[in-house]
Scaffold this motif. Structure first.
Motif, short mmCIF file in Angstrom:
data_model
loop_
_atom_site.label_atom_id
_atom_site.label_comp_id
_atom_site.label_asym_id
_atom_site.label_seq_id
_atom_site.Cartn_x
_atom_site.Cartn_y
_atom_site.Cartn_z
N THR A 75 0.81 -1.22 0.00
CA THR A 75 0.00 0.00 0.00
C THR A 75 0.84 1.27 0.00
OG1 THR A 75 -0.15 -0.11 2.42
CG2 THR A 75 -1.94 -1.12 1.15
N THR A 76 1.97 1.25 0.70
CA THR A 76 2.78 2.48 0.82
C THR A 76 4.15 2.37 0.17
OG1 THR A 76 3.56 1.73 3.00
CG2 THR A 76 1.62 3.17 2.95
N GLY A 77 4.47 1.23 -0.44
CA GLY A 77 5.73 1.11 -1.16
C GLY A 77 6.92 0.79 -0.27
N TRP A 78 8.10 1.22 -0.71
CA TRP A 78 9.35 0.88 -0.03
C TRP A 78 9.59 1.81 1.16
CZ3 TRP A 78 12.26 -3.33 -0.87
CH2 TRP A 78 12.09 -4.01 -2.08
N HIS A 79 10.18 1.23 2.21
CA HIS A 79 10.58 2.00 3.39
C HIS A 79 11.99 1.57 3.78
CE1 HIS A 79 6.42 3.37 4.28
NE2 HIS A 79 6.10 2.20 3.73
N VAL A 80 12.88 2.54 3.90
CA VAL A 80 14.27 2.25 4.28
C VAL A 80 14.68 3.24 5.38
CG1 VAL A 80 16.67 2.06 3.51
CG2 VAL A 80 14.81 1.44 1.94
N PHE A 81 15.02 2.74 6.55
CA PHE A 81 15.46 3.58 7.66
C PHE A 81 16.15 2.69 8.68
CE2 PHE A 81 11.04 2.30 8.15
CZ PHE A 81 11.02 1.71 9.40
N LEU A 82 16.69 3.30 9.74
CA LEU A 82 17.36 2.54 10.80
C LEU A 82 16.36 2.10 11.85
CD1 LEU A 82 20.67 4.57 11.34
CD2 LEU A 82 20.39 2.40 10.14
N SER A 83 16.63 0.97 12.47
CA SER A 83 15.71 0.41 13.46
C SER A 83 15.59 1.28 14.71
CB SER A 83 16.17 -0.99 13.86
OG SER A 83 17.47 -0.96 14.43
N SER A 84 16.49 2.26 14.90
CA SER A 84 16.39 3.15 16.05
C SER A 84 15.10 3.98 16.00
CB SER A 84 17.60 4.08 16.11
OG SER A 84 17.77 4.77 14.88
N ALA A 85 14.46 4.04 14.83
CA ALA A 85 13.20 4.77 14.70
C ALA A 85 12.09 4.08 15.49
CB ALA A 85 12.80 4.88 13.22
N PHE A 86 12.26 2.82 15.84
CA PHE A 86 11.27 2.09 16.63
C PHE A 86 11.55 2.16 18.12
CE2 PHE A 86 10.88 -0.73 12.69
CZ PHE A 86 9.72 -0.09 12.25
N HIS A 87 12.31 3.15 18.56
CA HIS A 87 12.72 3.24 19.97
C HIS A 87 11.50 3.30 20.88
CE1 HIS A 87 15.23 4.09 23.38
NE2 HIS A 87 14.58 5.23 23.63
N GLU A 88 11.50 2.41 21.88
CA GLU A 88 10.44 2.33 22.89
C GLU A 88 9.05 2.14 22.27
OE1 GLU A 88 10.74 5.73 25.40
OE2 GLU A 88 12.62 5.06 26.35
N GLY A 89 9.00 1.27 21.27
CA GLY A 89 7.71 0.88 20.68
C GLY A 89 7.08 1.92 19.78
N ALA A 90 7.83 2.93 19.38
CA ALA A 90 7.26 3.98 18.53
C ALA A 90 6.97 3.45 17.12
CB ALA A 90 8.23 5.16 18.46
N GLN A 91 6.02 4.11 16.46
CA GLN A 91 5.73 3.81 15.06
C GLN A 91 6.54 4.72 14.16
OE1 GLN A 91 1.65 3.85 13.91
NE2 GLN A 91 1.09 2.07 15.15
N HIS A 92 6.82 4.24 12.95
CA HIS A 92 7.55 5.06 11.99
C HIS A 92 7.04 4.75 10.59
CE1 HIS A 92 10.88 7.51 10.56
NE2 HIS A 92 11.14 6.59 9.66
N GLU A 93 6.58 5.78 9.93
CA GLU A 93 6.04 5.65 8.57
C GLU A 93 4.93 4.60 8.49
OE1 GLU A 93 9.23 5.02 5.85
OE2 GLU A 93 10.29 6.86 6.39
N GLY A 94 4.13 4.53 9.56
CA GLY A 94 3.03 3.58 9.59
C GLY A 94 3.43 2.16 9.93
N LEU A 95 4.69 1.95 10.27
CA LEU A 95 5.20 0.62 10.61
C LEU A 95 5.56 0.55 12.09
CD1 LEU A 95 7.62 0.23 7.56
CD2 LEU A 95 5.34 -0.77 7.77
#
Length: 362
Positions: A75-95
């Motif tokens: 639905t939203t295509g490719w997503h490329v980022f570092l896993s630190s974006a999920f710090h403490e259960g946070a969402q990132h780009e809908g993921l």
């Protein structure tokens, strides 16, 4: 003698680092004495794959290395980022990383109904990074040995190059050649690669600090791929006689017609052989890691039983953990040896010749 001292010194250093890591974890646990340690969750967390390489914890700060997240959503295509974006259960780009359900520990997104959906995941996880790093390390080692022989192949080799020569020739002459026979040279490159790949990943898994400690060969996805490759090599190299023994074995006719009893058993055997390879390696390595983690947890479990009991059990835990780690060094070699030997045996069985040809050779 000097080489022996170096090896013993390295082992002592690894043991010290393992003890230091356990001590740091114990100190962190002591700061929260009221919290019960969930041994099951702790062991499963350390054995499971992850999107972050956790190293240690200093106070309330986690020391970890974020790894690349690469996912494709329909639905939203490719997503490329570092896993630190999920710090403490946070969402990132809908993921986000699921905390429960069948996708627990995996990256998920919400569909129109609010259900968790798993996108196509190509992330560099802890196990993937470890496989890439250990493979690169193995390539460097083999290239250095090959370079030494390219310079002077006739000169007697000493030190590390001589040790690797002994290692390679041992596997080639004592495992591959006897199990396969005269056509062993065709399969030696694959089998040697499998042996050293498993061996170096087993060894790196025993080192408790980065870049070691990943549960690579204790991950069933890795052993599944290794078993599938062996399965393909065996069955794509099989002779006509090999397939004749599967579909029309030399047994009484009533065992083949009208009910194909023996052919059915032989076909099942074709798939149980790689399955046995996969489970044997996976289970032995996973069990070794689990035992070490379980022994380490004794330190935390006995905290509430008093100082005397906790101290005595901590000593027992450390002694047994060191002993099991020494055993795991042997297991690291044995499991690589067994996987290679059985793969060579299966290949040798697939290269069976017609019976009349064997009699002619006699």
């Amino acid at each position: 003698m000097n080489n022996l001292r170096k090896i013993l010194g390295l082992i002592a250093l690894l043991i010290f680092m393992s003890g230091a890591t356990a001590f740091a974890s114990e100190s962190a646990s002591a700061e929260n004495p009221k919290e019960d340690v969930n041994v099951k969750e702790l062991i499963l967390e350390h054995l499971a794959d992850s999107y972050t390489w956790h190293i240690t914890k200093v106070g309330e700060t986690d020391i970890a290395i974020p790894l690349p997240v690469i996912v494709y959503s329909q639905t939203t295509g490719w997503h490329v980022f570092l896993s630190s974006a999920f710090h403490e259960g946070a969402q990132h780009e809908g993921l986000s990383i699921a905390t429960e359900g069948k996708y627990k520990g995996k990256i998920v997104e919400k569909d129109a109904q609010g259900n968790d959906v798993k996108p196509f995941d190509f992330s560099i996880t802890k196990v993937v990074f470890s496989v890439l790093f250990n493979s690169l390390l193995l390539i460097i080692i083999i290239m250095l040995v090959a370079r030494s022989y390219k310079k002077d192949a006739l000169q007697s080799k000493k030190g590390f190059v001589g040790f690797m020569e002994m290692f390679i020739m041992n596997v080639n002459d004592d495992v591959i050649k006897p199990c396969i026979g005269k056509e062993y040279r065709r399969f030696a490159p694959y089998l040697l690669t499998v042996f050293f790949f498993i061996f170096i990943n087993n060894l790196m898994g025993l080192i408790p600090i980065f870049p070691g400690g990943a549960n690579v060969t204790g991950n069933i996805a890795i052993t599944f791929v290794l078993a599938i490759i062996t399965f393909l090599v065996v069955n794509l190299s099989g002779t006509k006689e090999y397939y004749k023994e599967i579909f029309w074995p030399d047994v009484p006719l009533w065992l083949k017609v009208p009910v194909p009893l023996m052919p059915a058993i032989e076909i099942v055997g074709v798939f149980t052989k790689p399955f046995a390879l996969m489970i044997r390696l996976f289970a032995n390595i996973l069990a070794g890691h689990s035992i070490v983690l379980g022994l380490t947890c004794l330190v935390f479990v006995t905290v509430k039983l008093g100082v005397a009991m906790n101290t005595s059990m901590s000593i027992v835990s450390v002694l047994f953990s060191v002993f099991i780690n020494m055993v795991e060094l042997l297991v690291a070699y044995i499991q690589a040896y067994v996987f290679t030997m059985l793969s060579a045996v299966f290949i040798g069985l697939a290269l069976v010749e017609p019976h009349h040809t064997k009699e002619a050779h006699k």
